[in-house]
Motif scaffolding. Structure first.
Motif, PDB file in Angstrom:
ATOM      1  N   LYS A   1      -4.527   1.742  -1.471  1.00  0.00           N
ATOM      2  CA  LYS A   1      -4.764   0.332  -1.574  1.00  0.00           C
ATOM      3  C   LYS A   1      -3.929  -0.247  -2.587  1.00  0.00           C
ATOM      4  O   LYS A   1      -4.195   0.046  -3.978  1.00  0.00           O
ATOM      5  CB  LYS A   1      -6.044  -0.150  -1.448  1.00  0.00           C
ATOM      6  CG  LYS A   1      -6.534  -0.126   0.060  1.00  0.00           C
ATOM      7  CD  LYS A   1      -6.578  -1.519   0.644  1.00  0.00           C
ATOM      8  CE  LYS A   1      -7.407  -1.536   1.914  1.00  0.00           C
ATOM      9  NZ  LYS A   1      -6.653  -1.215   3.225  1.00  0.00           N
ATOM     10  N   ALA A   2      -3.117  -1.133  -2.595  1.00  0.00           N
ATOM     11  CA  ALA A   2      -2.279  -1.922  -3.457  1.00  0.00           C
ATOM     12  C   ALA A   2      -3.321  -2.791  -4.076  1.00  0.00           C
ATOM     13  O   ALA A   2      -4.283  -3.464  -3.531  1.00  0.00           O
ATOM     14  CB  ALA A   2      -1.151  -2.717  -2.961  1.00  0.00           C
TER      15      ALA A   2
ATOM     16  N   ASP B   1       0.765  -1.056   0.062  1.00  0.00           N
ATOM     17  CA  ASP B   1      -0.032   0.054  -0.029  1.00  0.00           C
ATOM     18  C   ASP B   1       0.952   1.348  -0.033  1.00  0.00           C
ATOM     19  O   ASP B   1       2.032   1.271   0.558  1.00  0.00           O
ATOM     20  CB  ASP B   1      -0.761  -0.095   1.323  1.00  0.00           C
ATOM     21  CG  ASP B   1      -1.929  -1.195   1.367  1.00  0.00           C
ATOM     22  OD1 ASP B   1      -1.834  -1.823   0.123  1.00  0.00           O
ATOM     23  OD2 ASP B   1      -2.545  -1.287   2.046  1.00  0.00           O
TER      24      ASP B   1
ATOM     25  N   ASP C   1       1.242   4.960   1.169  1.00  0.00           N
ATOM     26  CA  ASP C   1       0.708   6.019   1.977  1.00  0.00           C
ATOM     27  C   ASP C   1       1.452   7.360   1.773  1.00  0.00           C
ATOM     28  O   ASP C   1       2.452   7.635   1.699  1.00  0.00           O
ATOM     29  CB  ASP C   1       1.351   5.685   3.594  1.00  0.00           C
ATOM     30  CG  ASP C   1       0.596   6.605   4.505  1.00  0.00           C
ATOM     31  OD1 ASP C   1      -0.385   7.215   4.354  1.00  0.00           O
ATOM     32  OD2 ASP C   1       0.966   6.391   5.792  1.00  0.00           O
TER      33      ASP C   1
END
Lengths: 597, 719
Positions: free
Chosen positions: B600-601, B571, B573
């Motif tokens: 979100k990945a 993910d 940030d």
């Protein structure tokens, strides 16, 4: 899906307003929201097209209302430029600002910073200057506005401290605002690898070594000589007794002398470059003036020495007025005398070549057709020592940078580099030719040498490598008899059977002419990269690729097979005989029969 | 077909007519003969009419199966004349010539001469001397066996004589019908042979195989000896297959397929099929066991553990630990000796109230049956064979042993089901605990299961698992176990689909590898398994000794978990602390903000080794990168890290300061263009020189003499 998302990459960019007008002719210009509020259309997002001149005019007519910082105290990061803000930027600056005026050190800093505050160039400057600029948010009081509203607005502007980039004196180094943080420059190895790959490819693309062909001889070129003082002058002797002097820059023949009856066997220049010597099949040694005779005069040698036997080679001492000839024996002559100072023999075979050592100038080397290489000291009456090889050596050449090293061009397709102090094992065996090697000459740097072969090609070998780094050939070039590396180490000349002298670049892909410093830096960098990544298979494959004529190629294949067969046989012999009874002889030692002192 | 039917009915009709016409007397008179002739003619006509029905007017060669007076010009028969033909007549020319007279004389002389008689030939037989001979003679005479001329017995002669005309006709009609049928059959076969569809032939072959199987089963029930012979034949076929290179993917076709297999799924499947066929054909069948042979039989089963080197093409990828195999095979012998005595009591205890002598053959049959089941399961792995098999078994329910058999069959079938749905094994409740612990294998090949890394066995549950796998594959003779199982799960059979549904859910592999197994051993695992246990225990002991102190499996699992974690996309940030709120030491951006700026990945594709608990597949490895990598350490370097260090240090101006860049990139030899480079002088290198006169060459690192070179020089100076 794109990963990472595009807006993640640089938060700076996302914050910028849409790019303003560039220096293009017609560009959409959005009147900045902070700007004149008189046009309703601009506010609602309409844009009209203006030329740069127009825009400049516009700007001049407007007093840069909102973009001007209200007071110097409001712009702490503004630095020196704050006092100049009242001035109007000149027209020229308006145009220049878009290019990132930071590159121009002459321009006053304050004016520059002021010019950067113009809204039109804001986005552009931000992107171009990156993190060198600092943001300054200004609060502008727009009391001037016709509406009379007192609005506070945030203005983003750039400023920078000239202390960070202006030299104090002219002699100081230029400050380069450059961040070497490795985190900012990732993927060093892959990037350099790609650069190396590209450099290698480009090298192959630009590998055009052939420069010129000097034609004029009416028979095969038998010998070549360099002028010791003049790079452009080259002398050549042909098989019909003719000697020609060439100018390489003009690529033409400047003088022709019918020097001998029959072959011109050898030619050498005096160390001072005023005269040269030739020997021929007519048993004479002739000394000629380098300059041609006056108008109407006959071509006459300075001296002529009539010998008893045929001379096959000649070389001049590097410092003294002494020269050496070879034939039945090695004779050392004083220029002033018609009889040799001393004659040295060892065995009874004809000697094909004699060479003075360029560093230890009293030393000579010669090679005879009884497979010997004999070394002499001029100060002694007898030869020093000799080494007997498998087959006969055609020529030897001394390394001009290492006194004890010489290379012998052998009939068995190989070249042998010897240390004269340890003749029993050659330092290196150079093998790549597929026919007898006829001539060899060292590069003046002593790092490489070039060899001419009967297989119609010339090859360049590094001194410490057994394989050649380069092979030159053309369709029309026949058996190459003589070869010379020019004294500036940039070119190679070769004389061949079909009466031509060819001029090659020593470095096939080198750019000729003067290089700018940047070009030179790029060249050096590329060279280093190629060196660094030379072991990588892709690069290696590209760098090694050469085109060969079919005949040479097939001969190489054939000889590989023969060699393999020989090796196999040897291995089998060792395997099937009593351990230790068959000695394992290295390739280097194999070809040396004996050393005699 | 219809034509055939028609012809038959017509034939029958004509025969009836004839029968009506003919008198009862069987002696042939002239008139009757004529009548017969009449009938014959009629029949002939009829036949012609029939043949004309068939489009082609094919003339068939007349065949003489019985006496007939009709002589066709196309087939000459000597029937009609009734005269006896002698050799002399044939030799005689139409007109007598003198030249043949001598030959004739010779012939007559030869004829007149009697052949030499062997002394023992006649009298001995005719005269019975000893009582034994007499007895035999009597016997023979009683039955009127021909003593001298062994052609026909008097009874036969009599019967021949007694054969009436009707009978003869019937016989003839039969023959004709048979012939017609044969021709039809031939035509059909020809037609079928011409069909090019591979699928058709496959279906036909399969059908045939099925039929043969059924027959074999029947045979086994009716005549075990014949079945055994059949089995031997199968065994022989297996031998042949093992000897030949057929189905080894080595033929021309197979090679071409192998090339295509990379791109073509079908080709791959074809190859697999061939291989599986080979495996199937070379599968060792257990020989029906005599009491001593049983050991051998079990040994054979054990041998199956060792992959056949010749055939196991795809197995070799990661072969089983040879160490383990060795121990396995070595242990079996001891175990097998114990197996027999223990097995028998079990059988007895089970209450099959039969004598020892009867039990043996029953066991044999069982083994046979089991083998057979196994073979069938191999063959019909893909197709559903559930309905066919019970049908076969239901036919013979007469003895207690047969009941046992049928039960066994059902059980084995269940096992097979499990086998089929191995991939989607469910960890259902305690109904079939052994089945639960089975592991999903990537492919359908049985030996794959054997290939599992044996180190798994260090854990208890995995040991169980391995054993289970082994049983599944080996199908060891274990009637008792199966029976027990069947008793324990009586209601399993009817609701098979439901069970399957349960199995549908995946096994949690991690659990499977790590969790403790429920101790069901006491109940479910029969005596043989205990035996196995013993050997396994030895085995395990060995392994434990070898890998004392390291928990290989846990380590591996941990490693795998890490690898999986590492390969997952992370993910992102993007929260900037202090942006839009207060920032500083100890202050963290709010959760809301973080949530807002957290990207979100995306879920990546499922890992290839997701279902392989004992494998880590590195998906990052790029085979295309290999072309750009140095394979061999280059010459001057002695260790790879030296080389790597030179590579990892960047020399470009992107990474170095200008000065460093210049220093790094300066060539070893710099020449100035247009300058003559003179040979080196002693002053240039030595300390004597104050300054170099010629600066056209700047040599940065002048070549040093190598140590070897120095040594050489020293040696020379000594000389």
């Amino acid at each position: 899906m794109q990963w990472p998302p595009p807006w993640r990459r640089s938060p700076l960019v996302s914050a910028t307003p849409p790019p303003g007008p560039t220096t293009g002719l017609l560009c959409p210009r959005r009147v900045s929201e902070a700007g004149d509020s008189s046009t309703e259309g601009a506010r609602t997002g309409h844009s009209h097209y203006v030329t740069p001149a127009e825009s400049a005019m516009e700007r001049r007519s407007q007093p840069f209302p909102s973009l001007r910082p209200a007071s110097p105290t409001n712009a702490p990061a503004h630095g020196r430029g704050s006092d100049c803000t009242a001035k109007e930027p000149p027209l020229a600056n308006v145009c220049r600002q878009n290019y990132g005026a930071a590159q121009d050190p002459v321009e006053p800093a304050g004016r520059r910073s002021a010019s950067h505050v113009t809204g039109s160039s804001l986005g552009k400057a931000e992107v171009a200057c990156g993190r060198r600029w600092r943001w300054a948010e200004l609060v502008a009081n727009s009391s001037w506005s016709p509406a009379g509203r007192a609005t506070e607005m945030k203005v983003k502007m750039l400023s920078r401290n000239p202390d960070n980039y202006v030299r104090e004196t002219k002699l100081d180094l230029q400050r380069v605002p450059r961040n070497y943080d490795p985190a900012l420059h990732p993927f060093e190895v892959p990037r350099e690898y790609v650069r190396a790959l590209n450099a290698t490819k480009l090298e192959r693309v630009f590998a055009k070594p052939f420069l010129a062909s000097l034609d004029g001889h009416r028979d095969g070129v038998n010998c070549l000589a360099k002028h010791p003082e003049n790079l452009a002058t080259v002398l050549s002797g042909a098989c019909d007794g003719e000697v020609r002097i060439w100018n390489l820059t003009q690529r033409n023949c400047i003088r022709t002398i019918q020097a001998h009856e029959g072959f011109v066997r050898g030619i050498c220049t005096r160390f001072c470059g005023t005269s040269f010597f030739t020997v021929g099949d007519d048993k004479t040694v002739k000394q000629w003036k380098m300059d041609g005779p006056g108008c109407g005069d006959e071509e006459e040698p300075l001296h002529t020495i009539l010998g008893k036997t045929v001379y096959t080679g000649i070389d001049h001492h590097w410092k003294e007025a002494v020269f050496a000839t070879c034939g039945q024996q090695v004779d050392i002559w004083d220029e002033q005398r018609t009889n040799p100072i001393c004659s040295m023999t060892w065995g009874f075979d004809s000697i094909s070549s004699v060479k003075f050592n360029p560093i230890e100038t009293f030393l000579l080397g010669s090679c005879a057709s009884d497979r010997n290489i004999v070394l002499y000291d001029m100060r002694q009456a007898t030869p020093l020592k000799k080494v007997i090889l498998d087959m006969r050596t055609n020529t030897i050449c001394w390394n001009p940078m290492e006194a004890f090293i010489f290379t012998a061009a052998n009939e068995d397709y190989n070249l042998y580099t010897f240390d004269m102090r340890a003749l029993d094992t050659p330092v290196m065996v150079h093998m790549d030719h597929v026919s007898a090697v006829l001539d060899v000459d060292y590069s003046p740097t002593g790092k490489e040498f070039v060899s001419a072969s009967f297989d119609k090609s010339i090859r360049i070998f590094p001194v410490d490598k057994s394989r050649s780094r380069e092979v030159y050939h053309t369709k029309r070039m026949q058996h190459v008899i003589c070869v010379k590396w020019t004294s500036d180490s940039k070119y190679i000349m070769c004389g061949s059977d079909e009466m031509n002298i060819r001029l090659w670049k020593a470095n096939a892909s080198e750019k000729l002419g003067v290089l700018t410093s940047r070009e030179k830096a790029a060249k050096d960098y590329n060279q280093k990269l190629k060196e660094k990544f030379q072991h990588y298979p892709h690069i290696k494959r590209i760098a090694r690729h050469r085109h060969l004529p079919k005949s040479i190629y097939s001969q190489i294949q054939e000889q590989r097979i023969m060699k393999e067969a020989r090796r196999r046989k040897e291995v089998n012999r060792i395997k099937h005989s009593k351990p230790g009874s068959v000695p394992i002889v290295s390739e280097k030692k194999k070809h040396v029969v004996a050393v005699v002192k | 077909m219809t034509a055939n039917r028609l012809a038959e009915s017509l034939l029958a009709l004509s025969q009836q007519e004839e029968l009506a016409d003919l008198p009862k007397d069987y002696l042939l008179s002239e008139s009757e003969d004529e009548g017969d002739n009449d009938g014959e003619r009629k029949h002939q006509k009829l036949l012609e009419a029939i043949s004309s029905l068939d489009g082609k007017n094919r003339r068939k060669l007349a065949e003489r199966s019985e006496a007939s007076l009709k002589v066709s010009e196309f087939n000459v028969s000597s029937e009609g004349s009734g005269e006896k033909l002698v050799l002399a007549d044939l030799l005689e020319p139409v007109k007598t010539s003198s030249s043949l007279a001598t030959v004739k004389k010779q012939l007559s002389r030869v004829k007149s001469k009697k052949t030499v008689e062997l002394p023992l030939n006649k009298e001995e037989i005719e005269r019975a001397r000893t009582p034994l001979e007499q007895e035999i003679f009597n016997l023979l005479h009683k039955n009127k066996q021909p003593v001298t001329d062994p052609l026909l017995t008097p009874v036969e002669k009599a019967s021949l004589r007694a054969m009436s005309l009707e009978e003869a006709k019937m016989r003839r009609a039969e023959l004709q019908r048979a012939r017609a049928l044969q021709s039809y059959y031939e035509a059909k076969a020809r037609r079928e042979k011409k069909i090019k569809s591979k699928k058709y032939h496959k279906v036909v072959k399969k059908g045939k195989a099925k039929k043969a199987l059924k027959e074999f089963e029947q045979l086994r029930k009716v005549n075990p000896a014949a079945a055994l012979e059949e089995l031997e034949k199968i065994e022989k076929a297996r031998m042949m297959e093992r000897m030949s290179l057929k189905h080894q993917n080595s033929g021309k076709w197979a090679k071409s397929k192998a090339i295509m297999a990379k791109y073509d799924l079908e080709a791959r499947q074809a190859m697999q099929e061939q291989l599986s066929k080979n495996k199937e054909l070379t599968q060792k069948l257990q020989v029906a066991s005599e009491s001593e042979e049983e050991e051998g039989g079990t040994e054979d089963v054990e041998e199956l553990l060792v992959p056949d080197v010749v055939n196991e093409v795809q197995m070799n990828a990661d072969g089983p630990n040879p160490w383990m195999l060795r121990s396995c095979t070595s242990d079996t012998k001891e175990a097998a000796t114990q197996e027999d005595p223990e097995q028998l009591p079990e059988l007895e205890a089970h209450g099959v109230s039969e004598s020892e002598g009867e039990e043996r053959p029953m066991a044999e049959e069982e083994i046979l049956l089991r083998e057979f089941e196994e073979r069938r399961s191999l063959r019909k792995r893909s197709e559903l064979s559930q309905d066919a098999e019970p049908a076969g078994s239901q036919e013979t329910i007469d003895s207690g042993s047969q009941e046992v058999l049928s039960e066994l069959r059902v059980l084995s079938q269940k096992l097979k089901e499990n086998h089929q749905s191995r991939k989607q094994k469910a960890s259902s409740e305690g109904t079939i605990p052994q089945v639960q612990r089975e592991e999903p294998a990537p492919e359908e090949e049985e030996p794959l299961l054997l290939q599992r890394p044996e180190r798994v066995q260090t854990l208890e549950e995995l040991e169980e698992l391995g054993k289970e796998e082994c049983f599944q594959n080996k199908e060891l003779p274990r009637p008792v176990l199966e029976e027990q199982q069947s008793e324990r799960t009586p209601n399993n059979r009817p609701d098979a689909p439901k069970e399957k549904k349960k199995k549908e859910q995946m096994i949690d592999l991690q659990n499977l590898l790590t969790t403790q197994s429920p101790s069901v051993k006491s109940l479910a695992v029969p005596t043989i398994e205990e035996l196995e246990d013993e050997e396994e225990r030895n085995h395990r002991q060995m392994i434990k000794e070898a890998f004392a102190g390291d928990d290989v499996i846990r380590d591996f699992l941990k490693e795998k978990r890490e690898a999986v974690e590492a390969s997952k996309p992370k993910d992102v940030d993007l929260t900037l602390p202090g942006w839009g709120e207060w920032g500083g030491v100890g202050l963290k951006p709010s959760a809301k903000k973080r949530r807002r700026f957290l990207i979100k990945a995306p879920e990546g594709p499922p890992r290839k080794d997701k279902n392989l608990p004992n494998v880590i597949i590195n998906e990052k490895r790029n085979i295309h990168a290999a072309a750009h990598q140095v394979q061999v350490l280059p010459y001057p370097f002695t260790h790879h890290w030296q080389f790597e260090r030179t590579i990892q240090t960047p020399i470009g101006s992107t990474w170095n300061t200008q000065r460093a860049f210049q220093k790094l990139t300066t060539p070893k030899v710099v020449t100035k263009p247009g300058h003559i480079i003179n040979p080196i002088k002693a002053e240039d290198v030595g300390y004597r020189s104050s300054s170099r006169s010629d600066l056209s060459v700047i040599q940065r690192n002048p070549k040093r003499i190598t140590t070897r070179h120095k040594k050489q020089l020293k040696k020379c100076s000594v000389d």
